[in-house]
Design an enzyme around this catalytic site. Structure first.
Site, mmCIF file in Angstrom:
data_model
loop_
_atom_site.group_PDB
_atom_site.id
_atom_site.type_symbol
_atom_site.label_atom_id
_atom_site.label_comp_id
_atom_site.label_asym_id
_atom_site.label_seq_id
_atom_site.Cartn_x
_atom_site.Cartn_y
_atom_site.Cartn_z
ATOM 1 N N HIS A 1 0.827 -1.208 0.000
ATOM 2 C CA HIS A 1 0.000 0.000 0.000
ATOM 3 C C HIS A 1 0.862 1.259 0.000
ATOM 4 O O HIS A 1 0.392 2.338 0.341
ATOM 5 C CB HIS A 1 -0.945 0.014 1.203
HETATM 6 S S1 FES Z 1 1.758 -0.564 3.265
HETATM 7 FE FE1 FES Z 1 0.139 -1.941 3.733
HETATM 8 S S2 FES Z 1 1.199 -3.718 4.400
HETATM 9 FE FE2 FES Z 1 2.790 -2.301 3.977
#
Ligand code: FES
Length: 138
Positions: free
Chosen positions: A103
């Site tokens: 993410h």
């Molecule tokens: S940014 Fe979501 S698990 Fe690493």
């Protein structure tokens, strides 16, 4: 006597020889089933980590508090993203540290969260230097 694989998996301390890790390189080892990144940081990476005002960080912690005094070139962190548990990639991202592609969390060269949804820095596991070139984790 060295502990066998099942003892290590259950949480026995492990020793890691740092001498093959060149400046600017990272290695990944496993302790208690968790990936541990060990980074041999360059002076540039250390300077970058120490130039940041600590109060401006999402999870304020000084670089000095995350490494062992006198061994400032070595960063040892648990390589599990504090967002949802993916394994970040070393030497990626905007901060000369770690990038989590799941993410988009970005950690700096001290393993501190700088950008993205992760709420906290990469944790530092318990470890000690048993010699200048060897650490014991756990
Ligand atoms: S940014 Fe979501 S698990 Fe690493």
């Amino acid at each position: 006597m060295n502990p066998d694989a099942s003892t290590i998996a259950a949480g026995a301390p492990i020793e890691v020889d740092l001498s093959p890790v060149a400046e600017g390189q990272d290695i990944k080892v496993f302790w208690r089933g968790k990936p541990i990144y060990i980074s041999h940081r360059t002076k540039k990476q250390i300077d970058e980590a120490r130039a940041v005002p600590v109060a401006s960080l999402p999870d304020p912690q000084s670089d000095e508090a995350r490494v062992k005094s006198g061994h400032d070139q070595w960063l040892v962190v648990i390589g599990i993203c504090t967002h949802l548990g993916c394994i970040p990639i070393a030497h990626e991202g905007n901060y000369d540290g770690f990038f989590c592609p799941c993410h988009g969390s970005q950690y700096d060269s001290s393993g501190r969260i700088r950008q993205g949804p992760a709420p906290a820095n990469l944790p530092v596991p318990p470890y000690t230097f048993v010699s200048d070139t060897k650490i014991q984790i756990g």
